[in-house]
Motif scaffolding. Structure first.
Motif, PDB file in Angstrom:
ATOM      1  N   THR A  34       0.645  -1.216  -0.024  1.00 31.96           N
ATOM      2  CA  THR A  34      -0.320  -0.087  -0.328  1.00 31.96           C
ATOM      3  C   THR A  34       1.048   1.045  -0.085  1.00 31.96           C
ATOM      4  OG1 THR A  34      -1.573  -1.351   1.220  1.00 31.96           O
ATOM      5  CG2 THR A  34      -2.214   1.457   1.925  1.00 31.96           C
ATOM      6  N   TYR A  36       0.557   5.610   0.398  1.00 36.14           N
ATOM      7  CA  TYR A  36       0.209   6.960   0.508  1.00 36.14           C
ATOM      8  C   TYR A  36       1.072   7.759   0.842  1.00 36.14           C
ATOM      9  CZ  TYR A  36      -3.114   3.944   4.214  1.00 36.14           C
ATOM     10  OH  TYR A  36      -3.951   3.415   4.616  1.00 36.14           O
ATOM     11  N   GLN A  38       1.452  11.851   2.011  1.00 38.53           N
ATOM     12  CA  GLN A  38       1.880  12.645   2.538  1.00 38.53           C
ATOM     13  C   GLN A  38       1.915  14.453   2.751  1.00 38.53           C
ATOM     14  OE1 GLN A  38       3.377  12.110   6.872  1.00 38.53           O
ATOM     15  NE2 GLN A  38       1.610  12.742   7.927  1.00 38.53           N
ATOM     16  N   SER A  41       1.647  18.383   7.491  1.00 40.74           N
ATOM     17  CA  SER A  41       1.161  18.985   8.800  1.00 40.74           C
ATOM     18  C   SER A  41      -0.755  17.937   8.451  1.00 40.74           C
ATOM     19  CB  SER A  41       0.984  20.530   9.271  1.00 40.74           C
ATOM     20  OG  SER A  41       2.080  20.964   9.909  1.00 40.74           O
ATOM     21  N   GLN A  42      -0.964  17.598   7.184  1.00 41.30           N
ATOM     22  CA  GLN A  42      -2.027  16.576   7.410  1.00 41.30           C
ATOM     23  C   GLN A  42      -2.102  14.817   7.582  1.00 41.30           C
ATOM     24  OE1 GLN A  42      -3.557  17.174   3.289  1.00 41.30           O
ATOM     25  NE2 GLN A  42      -3.449  19.481   3.543  1.00 41.30           N
ATOM     26  N   GLY A  43      -2.540  14.571   7.613  1.00 42.51           N
ATOM     27  CA  GLY A  43      -2.711  12.947   7.848  1.00 42.51           C
ATOM     28  C   GLY A  43      -1.997  12.130   6.858  1.00 42.51           C
ATOM     29  N   PRO A  44      -2.464  11.148   6.752  1.00 37.27           N
ATOM     30  CA  PRO A  44      -1.823  10.686   4.967  1.00 37.27           C
ATOM     31  C   PRO A  44      -2.526  10.150   4.385  1.00 37.27           C
ATOM     32  CG  PRO A  44      -0.089   9.688   6.498  1.00 37.27           C
ATOM     33  CD  PRO A  44      -1.186  10.212   7.271  1.00 37.27           C
ATOM     34  N   PHE A  46      -4.036   7.389   1.361  1.00 39.26           N
ATOM     35  CA  PHE A  46      -4.625   6.353   0.600  1.00 39.26           C
ATOM     36  C   PHE A  46      -3.886   7.058  -0.621  1.00 39.26           C
ATOM     37  CE2 PHE A  46      -4.686   1.863  -0.439  1.00 39.26           C
ATOM     38  CZ  PHE A  46      -5.470   2.205  -1.911  1.00 39.26           C
ATOM     39  N   TYR A  87       4.683   6.989   1.260  1.00 42.17           N
ATOM     40  CA  TYR A  87       4.733   6.097   2.068  1.00 42.17           C
ATOM     41  C   TYR A  87       5.392   4.314   1.591  1.00 42.17           C
ATOM     42  CZ  TYR A  87       5.522   9.333   5.635  1.00 42.17           C
ATOM     43  OH  TYR A  87       6.048  10.420   6.532  1.00 42.17           O
ATOM     44  N   PHE A 101       4.896   2.380   9.386  1.00 43.46           N
ATOM     45  CA  PHE A 101       5.856   3.538   8.744  1.00 43.46           C
ATOM     46  C   PHE A 101       6.396   3.217   8.254  1.00 43.46           C
ATOM     47  CE2 PHE A 101       1.800   5.625   6.524  1.00 43.46           C
ATOM     48  CZ  PHE A 101       0.500   4.948   7.632  1.00 43.46           C
ATOM     49  N   GLY A 102       7.380   3.527   7.158  1.00 42.94           N
ATOM     50  CA  GLY A 102       8.822   3.870   7.642  1.00 42.94           C
ATOM     51  C   GLY A 102       9.236   5.394   6.747  1.00 42.94           C
TER      52      GLY A 102
ATOM     53  N   LEU B  43       5.968   8.598  10.951  1.00 39.25           N
ATOM     54  CA  LEU B  43       4.636   8.026  11.739  1.00 39.25           C
ATOM     55  C   LEU B  43       5.063   6.764  12.463  1.00 39.25           C
ATOM     56  CD1 LEU B  43       2.613   9.035   8.629  1.00 39.25           C
ATOM     57  CD2 LEU B  43       1.938   9.121  11.437  1.00 39.25           C
ATOM     58  N   LEU B  88       3.264  15.388  16.673  1.00 35.44           N
ATOM     59  CA  LEU B  88       1.841  15.177  16.049  1.00 35.44           C
ATOM     60  C   LEU B  88       1.600  13.725  15.915  1.00 35.44           C
ATOM     61  CD1 LEU B  88      -0.226  17.546  13.905  1.00 35.44           C
ATOM     62  CD2 LEU B  88       1.421  16.487  12.124  1.00 35.44           C
ATOM     63  N   PHE B  90      -1.993  11.478  15.116  1.00 37.54           N
ATOM     64  CA  PHE B  90      -3.057  11.571  14.261  1.00 37.54           C
ATOM     65  C   PHE B  90      -3.962  10.234  14.417  1.00 37.54           C
ATOM     66  CE2 PHE B  90      -2.384  14.431  10.749  1.00 37.54           C
ATOM     67  CZ  PHE B  90      -0.729  14.796  10.636  1.00 37.54           C
ATOM     68  N   GLU B 103      -6.652   0.215   3.397  1.00 36.27           N
ATOM     69  CA  GLU B 103      -6.181   1.480   3.285  1.00 36.27           C
ATOM     70  C   GLU B 103      -7.354   1.896   4.005  1.00 36.27           C
ATOM     71  OE1 GLU B 103      -9.616   2.374   0.249  1.00 36.27           O
ATOM     72  OE2 GLU B 103      -9.557   5.085   0.370  1.00 36.27           O
ATOM     73  N   GLN B 104      -6.153   2.901   4.929  1.00 31.05           N
ATOM     74  CA  GLN B 104      -6.631   3.437   6.195  1.00 31.05           C
ATOM     75  C   GLN B 104      -6.948   5.387   5.571  1.00 31.05           C
ATOM     76  OE1 GLN B 104      -4.286   3.338   9.702  1.00 31.05           O
ATOM     77  NE2 GLN B 104      -3.151   1.448   8.780  1.00 31.05           N
ATOM     78  N   PHE B 106      -7.288   8.664   7.333  1.00 33.41           N
ATOM     79  CA  PHE B 106      -6.632   9.367   8.402  1.00 33.41           C
ATOM     80  C   PHE B 106      -7.759  10.688   8.815  1.00 33.41           C
ATOM     81  CE2 PHE B 106      -2.183   8.125   9.710  1.00 33.41           C
ATOM     82  CZ  PHE B 106      -2.213   6.349   8.702  1.00 33.41           C
ATOM     83  N   GLY B 107      -7.533  11.410   9.924  1.00 29.15           N
ATOM     84  CA  GLY B 107      -7.600  12.383  10.737  1.00 29.15           C
ATOM     85  C   GLY B 107      -6.976  13.858  10.511  1.00 29.15           C
ATOM     86  N   PRO B 108      -7.385  15.210  10.322  1.00 31.50           N
ATOM     87  CA  PRO B 108      -6.794  16.278  10.530  1.00 31.50           C
ATOM     88  C   PRO B 108      -5.240  16.208  11.136  1.00 31.50           C
ATOM     89  CG  PRO B 108      -8.224  17.136  11.547  1.00 31.50           C
ATOM     90  CD  PRO B 108      -8.766  14.890  11.225  1.00 31.50           C
ATOM     91  N   ARG B 111      -1.947  18.800  17.028  1.00 28.95           N
ATOM     92  CA  ARG B 111      -0.949  19.283  17.374  1.00 28.95           C
ATOM     93  C   ARG B 111      -0.074  19.597  18.795  1.00 28.95           C
ATOM     94  NH1 ARG B 111       3.883  19.884  14.835  1.00 28.95           N
ATOM     95  NH2 ARG B 111       2.598  20.223  12.926  1.00 28.95           N
TER      96      ARG B 111
END
Lengths: 111, 115
Positions: A34, A36, A38, A41-44, A46, A87, A101-102, B43, B88, B90, B103-104, B106-108, B111
């Protein structure tokens, strides 16, 4: 869980095709691959997932050779907005959902 | 709109003051997870939950607690925050089975700064 290895960073220019390769020598039979994306400052988010051969969706393609020990994410005609960290993850769909996550690959697209 | 929400988005607190970061998803997902992201470390998974009342440790669970009393909510609790938990955070959710279970969503992010 299979460990993954990716280049730390890559540079490209707008309009070029970018290929990011991920190595996962210890991938197990039931593991999926899979990718991703990013932004800071945001989430990854898909991008794509595959098990073998080739998978294509509206944003990327994923190439997986027969031995599945590596995979390549292909981004066609990148734009400045594709500048992000990418990622590669390897994991099973069943059982525990321990996720690793690497470090990811930092792609920088230049004008 | 299908989404994962986290609150608060930003928090500054002091060492030892208990806090909770809430996470909620409206997609009826079985699986939820918490990650922290620190510069140079990527992460890292803190805890995850396969379903209601089922939780398990990720890679860095020390100093954190979670609970999963309802399917949609997965709060992260810091009983006694310390400065090394400045990060940070998530929250993520996904279906627990099937081809798309990796497939995950993610939230915003939250911090957190612990002084």
């Amino acid at each position: 869980l299979a460990k993954t290895t990716q280049p730390i960073s890559m540079d490209s220019y707008e309009g070029q095709e970018v290929n990011i390769t991920c190595s996962h020598n210890n991938i197990a039979t039931n593991d999926y691959i899979t990718w991703y994306q990013q932004f800071p400052s945001q989430g990854p988010r898909f991008i794509i997932q595959g098990y073998k051969t080739k998978v294509t969706n509206e944003v990327a393609s994923l190439f997986i050779p027969a031995d599945r020990k590596s995979s390549t994410l292909s981004l066609p005609r990148v734009s400045l907005s594709d500048t992000a960290v990418y990622y590669c993850l390897v994991g099973r769909n069943t059982g525990g959902f321990k996720t690793i996550f690497g470090a990811g690959t930092r792609l920088f697209v230049k004008a | 709109e299908a989404q994962v929400t986290q609150n608060p988005r930003y928090l500054i607190t002091v060492t030892g003051k208990k806090l909770t970061v809430t996470c909620s998803q409206n997609m009826n997902h079985e699986y939820m997870s918490w990650y922290r992201q620190d510069p140079g470390l990527g992460l890292r998974q803190i805890y995850y939950s396969m379903n209601v009342e089922v939780t398990d440790k990720g890679d860095v669970p020390e100093g954190y607690k979670v609970s999963r009393k309802e399917k949609r909510n997965f709060p992260l609790i810091l009983e006694s925050p310390s400065p090394n938990q400045t990060s940070l955070y998530f929250c993520a959710s996904s279906l627990s089975a099937g081809v798309r279970s990796n497939e995950q969503f993610f939230g915003p992010g939250t911090r957190l700064t612990v002084l």
